[in-house]
Design an enzyme around this catalytic site. Structure first.
Site, PDB file in Angstrom:
ATOM      1  CG  HIS A 146      -0.197   0.007   2.530  1.00 47.45           C
ATOM      2  ND1 HIS A 146       0.353   1.144   3.081  1.00 47.45           N
ATOM      3  CD2 HIS A 146       0.080  -0.993   3.399  1.00 47.45           C
ATOM      4  CE1 HIS A 146       0.932   0.848   4.231  1.00 47.45           C
ATOM      5  NE2 HIS A 146       0.789  -0.442   4.442  1.00 47.45           N
ATOM      6  NE  ARG A 174      -1.578  -0.326   6.919  1.00 44.75           N
ATOM      7  CZ  ARG A 174      -2.117  -0.932   7.970  1.00 44.75           C
ATOM      8  NH1 ARG A 174      -3.311  -0.567   8.411  1.00 44.75           N
ATOM      9  NH2 ARG A 174      -1.458  -1.903   8.586  1.00 44.75           N
ATOM     10  CD  GLU A 185       2.326  -5.125   8.187  1.00 50.80           C
ATOM     11  OE1 GLU A 185       2.619  -6.320   7.949  1.00 50.80           O
ATOM     12  OE2 GLU A 185       3.013  -4.175   7.796  1.00 50.80           O
ATOM     13  CG  HIS A 240      -0.734  -4.694   4.892  1.00 49.68           C
ATOM     14  ND1 HIS A 240      -1.195  -3.438   5.208  1.00 49.68           N
ATOM     15  CD2 HIS A 240      -1.829  -5.429   4.560  1.00 49.68           C
ATOM     16  CE1 HIS A 240      -2.517  -3.412   5.086  1.00 49.68           C
ATOM     17  NE2 HIS A 240      -2.923  -4.612   4.689  1.00 49.68           N
TER      18      HIS A 240
END
Length: 231
Positions: free
Chosen positions: A11, A62, A89, A184
């Site tokens: 991202h 995100r 993440e 991520h």
């Protein structure tokens, strides 16, 4: 066998990337720079004439916003997008929300480095009653609390990511679809470790920049071959 490409995209810069905070599963947005990075990622894919047939992303804002901007730049906002928590993440446990420098002053820079960079050392775990525990987040309400992490090391991320990779992403690739994964730093690091069979120590030095697509092709034996970064 039909050849396909896998494009990995971290991202764009998030608000907590900018503030150097441990983010993990906390749902923060992109900065203006992060939105521009995501948009430029889509432009690079278009310029390279790399078709995107399907997208897989995490359930965190995100990563989703990055997909939206990249596909808009490409002119392919209609491409199917699948969201799954297994692409989230790494969960940074009780460190989430804290600035890295602040934690280094409290715990020592060496200890923070161990928590950030060790393959199999978890950060301090969240208490089950901590409001930051994912069991209080409605997007995980269908999952058993003991499935949800209280804190993870990279080894944990690899183990929870791989079932989704094999069950959802691999079938798309084997059907000949070009797949974009917007995720991520650590979930992509875990995926690259698997794809390239990178050692436990060597993977810790791998840096994945925000907003730069990484392209893999698969040979006739379904072996991943990294071609290039679109930077």
């Amino acid at each position: 066998m039909i050849m396909a490409s896998l494009i990995l995209l971290r991202h764009g810069q998030s608000t907590w990337n900018f503030e150097e905070r441990f983010t993990g599963w906390v749902d923060v947005d992109l900065t203006e720079k992060g939105v521009e990075e995501a948009y430029q990622a889509g432009r690079r894919l278009l310029e390279e004439n790399i078709d995107i047939d399907v997208v897989h992303t995490s359930v965190l804002l995100r990563a989703i916003r990055t997909v939206d901007a990249a596909l808009h730049a490409y002119g392919r906002s209609w491409v199917p997008v699948y969201k799954h928590w297994r692409l989230n993440e790494r969960h940074y446990g009780a460190l989430q929300g804290y600035n890295r420098e602040e934690m280094a002053k409290i715990h020592s820079p060496e200890q923070v480095r161990i928590w950030r960079r060790s393959y199999d050392v978890r950060p301090p775990l969240l208490d089950m009653e901590d409001e930051r525990h994912p069991r209080f987040d409605p997007r995980y309400s269908q999952l058993a609390p003991d499935v949800l992490p209280r804190g993870e090391c990279l080894k944990d991320v690899l183990e929870r990511m791989l079932p989704y990779f094999f069950d959802a992403i691999v079938p798309d690739l084997k059907s000949g679809k070009n797949v974009l994964v917007s995720a991520h730093g650590n979930s992509l690091r875990a995926m690259i470790k698997h794809l390239e069979n990178i050692g436990d120590e060597e993977i810790l030095d791998l840096e994945i920049p925000n907003g730069i697509p990484i392209v893999y092709h698969f040979n006739e034996n379904f072996k991943a071959e990294k071609t290039h970064n679109l930077d």
